[in-house]
Write a protein that holds these residues in place. Structure first.
Motif, PDB file in Angstrom:
ATOM      1  N   GLU A 142      -1.391  -7.763  -3.005  1.00  0.00           N
ATOM      2  CA  GLU A 142      -0.118  -8.671  -3.653  1.00  0.00           C
ATOM      3  C   GLU A 142       0.164  -9.327  -2.080  1.00  0.00           C
ATOM      4  N   ILE A 150      -2.574  -2.880  -4.382  1.00  0.00           N
ATOM      5  CA  ILE A 150      -1.001  -3.231  -4.848  1.00  0.00           C
ATOM      6  C   ILE A 150      -0.722  -3.987  -3.141  1.00  0.00           C
ATOM      7  N   SER A 187      -2.850 -10.949   3.967  1.00  0.00           N
ATOM      8  CA  SER A 187      -2.145 -11.993   4.584  1.00  0.00           C
ATOM      9  C   SER A 187      -3.516 -12.827   5.556  1.00  0.00           C
ATOM     10  N   LEU A 208      -1.254  -0.834   3.703  1.00  0.00           N
ATOM     11  CA  LEU A 208      -1.372  -1.648   4.538  1.00  0.00           C
ATOM     12  C   LEU A 208      -2.896  -2.514   4.837  1.00  0.00           C
ATOM     13  N   ASP A 255       3.172  -8.715   0.011  1.00  0.00           N
ATOM     14  CA  ASP A 255       4.708  -8.877   0.014  1.00  0.00           C
ATOM     15  C   ASP A 255       4.810  -7.433   0.704  1.00  0.00           C
ATOM     16  N   LEU A 256       4.389  -6.956   1.649  1.00  0.00           N
ATOM     17  CA  LEU A 256       4.548  -5.729   2.457  1.00  0.00           C
ATOM     18  C   LEU A 256       5.647  -4.493   2.237  1.00  0.00           C
ATOM     19  N   THR A 257       6.307  -5.628   3.180  1.00  0.00           N
ATOM     20  CA  THR A 257       8.312  -4.591   3.633  1.00  0.00           C
ATOM     21  C   THR A 257       8.311  -4.213   1.689  1.00  0.00           C
ATOM     22  N   GLY A 258       8.192  -4.984   0.604  1.00  0.00           N
ATOM     23  CA  GLY A 258       8.649  -5.066  -0.889  1.00  0.00           C
ATOM     24  C   GLY A 258       7.777  -4.038  -1.439  1.00  0.00           C
ATOM     25  N   HIS A 259       6.431  -3.515  -0.623  1.00  0.00           N
ATOM     26  CA  HIS A 259       5.621  -2.366  -1.262  1.00  0.00           C
ATOM     27  C   HIS A 259       5.960  -0.808  -0.450  1.00  0.00           C
ATOM     28  N   LEU A 260       6.151  -0.692   0.471  1.00  0.00           N
ATOM     29  CA  LEU A 260       6.400   0.013   1.263  1.00  0.00           C
ATOM     30  C   LEU A 260       6.715   1.256   0.320  1.00  0.00           C
ATOM     31  N   PHE A 261       7.830   1.553   0.572  1.00  0.00           N
ATOM     32  CA  PHE A 261       9.332   2.224  -0.397  1.00  0.00           C
ATOM     33  C   PHE A 261       8.458   2.818  -1.566  1.00  0.00           C
ATOM     34  N   TYR A 269      -3.172   6.443   0.545  1.00  0.00           N
ATOM     35  CA  TYR A 269      -2.956   4.917  -0.742  1.00  0.00           C
ATOM     36  C   TYR A 269      -1.997   4.662   0.371  1.00  0.00           C
ATOM     37  N   THR A 283      -1.853  -3.496  11.620  1.00  0.00           N
ATOM     38  CA  THR A 283      -1.993  -2.374  10.650  1.00  0.00           C
ATOM     39  C   THR A 283      -2.219  -0.539  11.179  1.00  0.00           C
TER      40      THR A 283
END
Lengths: 316, 316
Positions: A209, A206, A248, A241, A211-217, A236, A173
């Protein structure tokens, strides 16, 4: 060496990490009577000048006390450190660790390094810690069973059973935060500013939920669409993170799900980061959280390990 | 403008991204008769010298053909580009996009920019694409319904319905790879080497478990314990990130789970990256994968949009 043996000599405890070097001077009963710190972490040491860095910090302590013994923990025992101190496998108690110290020859006093701890996850991949084990043994003193979080560059979640480290997991992190803040497209939208509690909390929501790679953008788009101000975007990202880490850790295999119902979770860290984790954990429904000061835990851990070690008494 | 109208003038299609500028010269029936490329992506343009960069690449094409029209897609339409071309919201077909071109005044020929596409996810966070929409409209031509993956710095997974973009998600896979490879503790253990298929596959297997932050540190330990060679670690990391992307895309909300049973998944990309994704998708049980060349898709997409636009005929 029992507690009284330590009082027979004098213990200097050293917390030697990548970027900092910190020394604790103990009296015969384990009370820290003095603390010193320098920026001579192992990445800042040139030409293997470990002994010189140590003496620059506390030669006077060593000179003024007969039979001084030095016990060190942290990255000083890594391959890039003074000498590699092999990992002790899980499960590992402070007593196990105290039997596996690695000796270093110095010109002034006997010195020892605490081993790191290793574990093999269910998928066959190794995990390791180095330094946190000492903090943990200082933080769980009376707890037979506990869950501990040591946030940081490489955040650790530790499962304690029978006063030993049964299992643990590392989450990158802090390092991801630094990378994304300093080098990514996301970081370019950010302005340095104080912690923003609302943006942090939104990120946690967020992040939880998964699904980190999907939320970073989304850090970029929340900035692009002016839904989060540039001064709040870093908070944010931090929340995102930490939320993903909590997801996880609590959704993973084995005993980690028990975290959700653990009566108390201890966080070892500085006030700022521990406070952020406490807020994020509360959003995930985990409210029984106890904060433990990291420096205090390290000092207590070094003392605990020293008092259980017979090696510290071995002739030079 | 119908296909025959395009033949009445001459179309130059421009794919203008962050790091590259690519020009396609079409004949009257949409066949690409010439392609040129330069490194004048928008991050390499100084003092807003967009027109100069465009002319340096294809002034002779413009001069030699009466009624030339230029249609551009990609980051040239972003806030950092020539002019910001507002996003078209989902659902968006190539016809919708063709009605929302943004005009730029140049000294030589009428020029237009394709809008990016935006969508609001179920959690309220925006997602955007810019450039991929044109590739997609070139890749799905005859498909009423499809799933498309456009891997890259910011990987896109696109859900196509009624020949339009119904929904999509962005995964920061490529950027994370670059950051971790170049700036992280993990990258320091790596040696540059050709793709290692075994290490990649091992990374995919772990990545498919989800839980990315919890698995990244394993790149370090697999290196430390000499279980993966330094020359293979980058492939392991790549597999881990792509595996995590596939996990996120297929475990997420709404229609994405249908990806698992979609008859065909199209991947728009270069041969190398598309091949990696095909292998990773096969490990996840998705074997009906069709590879589409990215440059070919972009050229076809630009032509498709141009032939549907009435704006391109507007007087200057």
């Amino acid at each position: 060496m029992s507690g009284s043996d330590v009082s027979g000599s004098a213990l200097i405890g050293i917390d030697w990490g990548s970027t900092n070097l910190r020394a604790y001077r103990f009296d015969g009963s384990g009370v820290v009577v003095a603390t010193r710190e320098s920026a001579q972490g192992i990445v800042n040491i040139r030409d293997r000048g470990f002994e010189a860095a140590l003496l620059a910090l506390c030669a006077d302590w060593i000179d003024s006390t007969p039979n001084t013994v030095i016990l060190m923990s942290g990255m000083i025992g890594s391959r890039q450190g003074w000498i590699e101190a092999p990992y002790a496998p899980c499960p590992a108690s402070s007593g196990d660790v105290a039997r596996q110290l690695t000796r270093i020859d110095t010109s002034v006093a006997p010195a020892w390094i605490v081993p790191g701890i290793s574990v093999v996850a269910e998928n066959g991949v190794y995990d390791v810690m180095r330094g946190e084990e000492t903090q943990i043994f200082g933080a769980i003193d009376s707890a037979a069973s506990a869950f501990v979080i040591a946030p940081g560059t490489h955040s650790k979640w530790i499962d304690i059973e029978n006063r030993g480290i049964r299992n643990f997991r590392t989450f990158m992190t802090g390092e991801l935060y630094s990378l994304l803040r300093s080098h990514s497209l996301l970081g370019r939208l950010m302005i340095d500013a104080p912690h923003d509690a609302d943006a942090f909390s939104r990120g946690v929501r967020i992040g939880l939920e998964g699904d980190l790679t999907g939320h970073l953008f989304g850090v970029r788009t929340e900035g692009l669409f002016a839904r989060i101000a540039p001064a709040a975007l870093a908070s944010y990202l931090s929340g995102l993170l930490i939320g993903a880490e909590i997801h996880s850790a609590t959704q993973g295999p084995s005993r980690w799900v028990e975290l959700q119902k653990a009566s108390t979770l201890r966080i070892i860290g500085t006030a700022a980061i521990s406070g952020s984790y406490r807020n994020a954990l509360a959003q995930a429904g985990m409210t029984n959280v106890e904060l433990v000061d990291a420096h205090h835990a390290t000092a207590r851990g070094l003392w605990n390990i020293a008092t259980q070690s017979t090696q510290l008494r071995e002739p030079k």
